[in-house]
Write a protein that holds these residues in place. Structure first.
Motif, PDB file in Angstrom:
ATOM      1  N   HIS A  34       0.815  -1.218   0.000  1.00 30.75           N
ATOM      2  CA  HIS A  34       0.000   0.000   0.000  1.00 30.75           C
ATOM      3  C   HIS A  34       0.850   1.270   0.000  1.00 30.75           C
ATOM      4  N   LYS A  35       2.038   1.198  -0.614  1.00 27.74           N
ATOM      5  CA  LYS A  35       2.917   2.365  -0.726  1.00 27.74           C
ATOM      6  C   LYS A  35       3.618   2.311  -2.070  1.00 27.74           C
ATOM      7  N   ASP A  36       3.829   3.472  -2.659  1.00 29.69           N
ATOM      8  CA  ASP A  36       4.565   3.557  -3.920  1.00 29.69           C
ATOM      9  C   ASP A  36       5.415   4.810  -3.944  1.00 29.69           C
ATOM     10  N   ILE A  37       6.509   4.724  -4.669  1.00 26.81           N
ATOM     11  CA  ILE A  37       7.338   5.879  -4.985  1.00 26.81           C
ATOM     12  C   ILE A  37       7.394   5.932  -6.499  1.00 26.81           C
ATOM     13  N   PHE A  38       6.996   7.066  -7.068  1.00 29.24           N
ATOM     14  CA  PHE A  38       6.989   7.221  -8.515  1.00 29.24           C
ATOM     15  C   PHE A  38       8.040   8.243  -8.938  1.00 29.24           C
ATOM     16  N   CYS A  52       5.874  10.402  -3.472  1.00 30.44           N
ATOM     17  CA  CYS A  52       5.603   9.230  -2.641  1.00 30.44           C
ATOM     18  C   CYS A  52       4.112   9.198  -2.334  1.00 30.44           C
ATOM     19  N   VAL A  53       3.539   7.992  -2.404  1.00 27.78           N
ATOM     20  CA  VAL A  53       2.101   7.807  -2.237  1.00 27.78           C
ATOM     21  C   VAL A  53       1.844   6.693  -1.235  1.00 27.78           C
ATOM     22  N   SER A  54       0.865   6.921  -0.379  1.00 32.08           N
ATOM     23  CA  SER A  54       0.387   5.904   0.552  1.00 32.08           C
ATOM     24  C   SER A  54      -1.076   5.651   0.212  1.00 32.08           C
TER      25      SER A  54
END
Length: 146
Positions: A34-38, A52-54
Motif C-alpha cells: 500500500h505504498k509507492d514511490i513514482f 511518494c504515495v500511501s
C-alpha cells in the motif's frame, strides 16, 4: 516516463535523500504494501520529479497516519512531491494519477497530506486541487478530477 521504486536495491532509491518536504520519514517506511514511490524521467532518462504515495481507507490528518494498515485502500495520498525541473511536478502528478487508476481500480480518491506552506498551496491549487480540510499542522488537498 513513469517508473516505480519498489525495492531498496533500486538505483533510484538513493534519490529519497533529496526529499525537501518530508525528509524525516525513513526511506524504508516508504516502500511496501500500500505504498509507492513514482519517478518521472524524460526521454534521456534524466530524473525530473519524484512523489511518494500511501494508499489508505481514510484521509490522514498527520504524518503518523500515512502508514496505518488497511485491508482495502480507496484513497491515494500524495505526501511528498519534488521536482528537479520546472513543470515536472505537474507532469508527474498527472501521469501518476493515470497510472494508479490503471493499477489500483479500488482507488477512487486522490488527496494530499501537505505541509501548511504557501508553496504547497500554490502548487496544488494551480494544478486543479481544492482544499479538502485544514488540519493542525497539515492541509489535505483533493484532486476531484483524479
Amino acid at each position: 516516463m513513469i517508473d516505480a521504486i519498489k525495492t531498496i536495491t533500486d538505483q533510484l532509491f538513493a534519490l529519497l535523500t533529496d526529499d525537501p518536504v518530508r525528509p524525516t520519514i525513513p526511506h524504508l517506511d516508504r516502500i511496501g504494501e500500500h505504498k509507492d514511490i513514482f519517478v518521472y524521467r524524460d526521454g534521456d532518462d534524466e530524473v525530473k520529479a519524484i512523489t511518494c504515495v500511501s494508499y489508505q481507507a481514510t484521509v490522514p490528518t498527520k504524518e503518523l497516519e500515512l502508514f496505518e494498515k488497511c485491508d482495502t485502500p480507496t484513497i491515494a495520498v500524495f505526501y511528498t512531491i519534488w521536482s528537479y525541473k520546472p513543470g515536472a511536478g505537474r507532469d508527474l502528478l498527472t501521469q501518476t494519477v493515470e497510472n494508479i487508476k490503471e493499477q489500483y481500480p479500488s482507488i477512487t480518491r486522490f488527496v494530499t497530506l501537505s505541509p501548511k506552506t504557501e508553496m504547497a498551496r500554490r502548487f496544488h491549487l494551480k494544478n486543479g486541487a481544492c482544499v479538502f480540510r485544514e488540519n493542525t499542522d497539515t492541509v489535505n488537498y483533493e484532486y476531484l478530477n483524479g
